[in-house]
Design an enzyme around this catalytic site. Structure first.
Site, mmCIF file in Angstrom:
data_model
loop_
_atom_site.group_PDB
_atom_site.id
_atom_site.type_symbol
_atom_site.label_atom_id
_atom_site.label_comp_id
_atom_site.label_asym_id
_atom_site.label_seq_id
_atom_site.Cartn_x
_atom_site.Cartn_y
_atom_site.Cartn_z
ATOM 1 N N SER A 34 0.945 -1.205 -0.119
ATOM 2 C CA SER A 34 0.172 0.264 -0.083
ATOM 3 C C SER A 34 0.852 1.149 -0.137
ATOM 4 C CB SER A 34 -0.871 -0.044 1.297
ATOM 5 O OG SER A 34 -1.464 1.072 1.319
ATOM 6 N N TYR B 198 -2.080 -1.361 10.296
ATOM 7 C CA TYR B 198 -2.170 -1.484 8.836
ATOM 8 C C TYR B 198 -0.479 -1.156 8.407
ATOM 9 C CZ TYR B 198 -4.199 -1.191 4.133
ATOM 10 O OH TYR B 198 -4.470 -1.455 2.836
HETATM 11 P P1 NAD Z 1 -11.957 -4.982 -0.562
HETATM 12 O O1 NAD Z 1 -12.489 -5.182 0.942
HETATM 13 O O2 NAD Z 1 -12.830 -4.634 -1.626
HETATM 14 O O3 NAD Z 1 -11.511 -6.503 -0.913
HETATM 15 C C1 NAD Z 1 -10.780 -7.404 0.025
HETATM 16 C C2 NAD Z 1 -11.191 -8.972 -0.045
HETATM 17 O O4 NAD Z 1 -10.606 -9.562 0.939
HETATM 18 C C3 NAD Z 1 -12.624 -9.004 0.171
HETATM 19 O O5 NAD Z 1 -13.194 -9.743 -0.526
HETATM 20 C C4 NAD Z 1 -12.541 -9.653 1.621
HETATM 21 O O6 NAD Z 1 -13.790 -10.712 1.893
HETATM 22 C C5 NAD Z 1 -11.128 -10.470 1.540
HETATM 23 N N1 NAD Z 1 -10.731 -10.991 2.717
HETATM 24 C C6 NAD Z 1 -10.683 -10.234 3.993
HETATM 25 N N2 NAD Z 1 -10.349 -11.103 4.825
HETATM 26 C C7 NAD Z 1 -9.760 -12.064 4.353
HETATM 27 C C8 NAD Z 1 -9.289 -13.463 4.841
HETATM 28 N N3 NAD Z 1 -8.922 -13.488 6.052
HETATM 29 N N4 NAD Z 1 -8.970 -14.320 3.924
HETATM 30 C C9 NAD Z 1 -9.336 -14.330 2.823
HETATM 31 N N5 NAD Z 1 -9.946 -13.287 2.271
HETATM 32 C C10 NAD Z 1 -10.068 -12.274 3.069
HETATM 33 O O7 NAD Z 1 -10.496 -4.546 -0.212
HETATM 34 P P2 NAD Z 1 -9.349 -4.113 -1.602
HETATM 35 O O8 NAD Z 1 -9.326 -2.601 -1.621
HETATM 36 O O9 NAD Z 1 -9.760 -4.495 -2.733
HETATM 37 O O10 NAD Z 1 -8.249 -4.515 -1.022
HETATM 38 C C11 NAD Z 1 -7.446 -5.362 -1.765
HETATM 39 C C12 NAD Z 1 -5.927 -5.216 -1.225
HETATM 40 O O11 NAD Z 1 -5.471 -4.080 -1.647
HETATM 41 C C13 NAD Z 1 -5.682 -5.245 0.378
HETATM 42 O O12 NAD Z 1 -4.512 -5.955 0.492
HETATM 43 C C14 NAD Z 1 -5.541 -3.773 0.704
HETATM 44 O O13 NAD Z 1 -4.994 -3.668 1.784
HETATM 45 C C15 NAD Z 1 -4.786 -3.373 -0.675
HETATM 46 N N6 NAD Z 1 -4.971 -2.016 -0.585
HETATM 47 C C16 NAD Z 1 -6.256 -1.273 -0.869
HETATM 48 C C17 NAD Z 1 -6.304 0.194 -0.993
HETATM 49 C C18 NAD Z 1 -7.522 0.696 -1.249
HETATM 50 O O14 NAD Z 1 -7.434 2.155 -1.360
HETATM 51 N N7 NAD Z 1 -8.797 0.052 -1.602
HETATM 52 C C19 NAD Z 1 -4.932 0.821 -1.150
HETATM 53 C C20 NAD Z 1 -3.957 0.055 -0.857
HETATM 54 C C21 NAD Z 1 -3.750 -1.227 -0.639
#
Ligand code: NAD
Length: 274
Positions: free
Chosen positions: A142, A155
């Site tokens: 991230s 985080y």
């Molecule tokens: P999201 O919440 O839309 O999707 C995350 C998915 O992970 C969900 O489907 C959830 O059910 C699944 N999940 C949660 N806990 C879990 C577990 N214990 N085992 C398996 N699956 C699990 O969020 P996103 O934004 O698509 O996140 C994806 C990645 O991107 C994450 O690692 C997040 O930290 C990272 N990220 C997101 C952003 C942002 O702005 N959205 C920014 C930087 C990094």
């Protein structure tokens, strides 16, 4: 022909957001998929959105924090396919609390998913990537793996750890058949803030999401397309979004005083989860 056509990819957290968008794009390119998520409903939704029915898709409900379950999944895929070409450790969650307010349960929950889930996914699938003619391992960190942000200590710790772990591994695997990429998304419009824990108890999931969307500029589709391109181009590091590029730049120019240039992001913000 798309680079991923005919390849086999593994994606964790494929039931929503970036993971779902990756699944849809790779499926449309003709890439066979092994998809996992802790949410069976999320996985079902992803399956229902896949356009190409002629391409192999294997859903597998899984908690990435469960080491034995991750290794059992990899063993099952080893028997089924013998190898995989692309592994994307994507599943992640958010928790907002100051350090003084943080409880161990939530911090351990977050580290279990955002850090240990990446370690388990990496170690369980490296032997299968070794069997590929050209393997790709993508770990999602991230911009919060580049800078510290109030209320995001757990985080931040997990995402900095993913970065360090992935950069070390990348050097270990230099010259091998496995390309390693660490991804640092800025704000992406997904369900992450909605699903996050902690923060202001008066805020509903919708409130958190509305706050988050004020900062999140990039769609999950665009993020997924950039990750897939980074795989093709064998990029070692990917910053997604103008916000990520800006944060990366100022964190290097002003390693202590970057907070002064980040109003809204680096101030205490219960919805700030990136
Ligand atoms: P999201 O919440 O839309 O999707 C995350 C998915 O992970 C969900 O489907 C959830 O059910 C699944 N999940 C949660 N806990 C879990 C577990 N214990 N085992 C398996 N699956 C699990 O969020 P996103 O934004 O698509 O996140 C994806 C990645 O991107 C994450 O690692 C997040 O930290 C990272 N990220 C997101 C952003 C942002 O702005 N959205 C920014 C930087 C990094």
């Amino acid at each position: 022909m798309a680079y991923s056509e005919g390849k086999i990819a593994v994606i964790t957290g494929a039931g929503s957001g970036i993971g779902q968008a990756l699944a849809l794009q790779l499926n449309s390119e003709g890439c066979a998929l092994h998809l996992s998520d802790i949410s069976s409903a999320g996985l079902d939704q992803t399956l229902s959105l896949l356009q190409r029915k002629d391409v192999d898709v294997n859903p597998h409900p899984l908690d990435v924090a469960d080491k034995a379950a991750m290794h059992a999944w990899a063993e099952q895929i080893a028997i089924q396919s013998g190898h995989v070409d692309i592994v994307i450790n994507n599943a992640g969650v958010g928790y907002a609390a100051t350090v003084e307010e943080s409880d161990y349960e939530h911090q351990e929950w977050l580290m279990g998913i955002n850090f240990w889930g990446v370690v388990y996914g990496t170690q369980a699938f490296l032997p299968l990537l070794r069997q590929s003619s050209q393997g790709h391992l993508v770990n999602i960190s991230s911009v919060f793996g580049l800078i510290g942000v109030p209320t995001q200590s757990a985080y931040n710790a997990a995402k900095f750890a993913v970065r360090g772990y992935t950069e070390a591994l990348r050097q270990e695997l230099d010259g091998s058949n496995i390309h390693v990429c660490c991804v640092h998304p800025g704000g992406i419009k997904t369900n992450i803030a909605r699903a996050a824990r902690g923060g202001d108890p008066k805020m509903t999931a919708d409130d958190r999401n509305n706050e988050f969307e004020k900062f999140a500029r990039t769609t999950a589709q665009s993020a997924a397309a950039q990750i897939i391109r980074a795989v093709e181009k064998r990029r070692k590091r990917l910053l997604i979004g103008a916000d990520a590029k800006y944060i990366s730049l100022i964190s290097r120019l002003l390693p202590v005083r970057y907070t002064a240039l980040l109003p809204g992001v680096a101030r205490t913000n219960p919805a700030a989860v990136r």
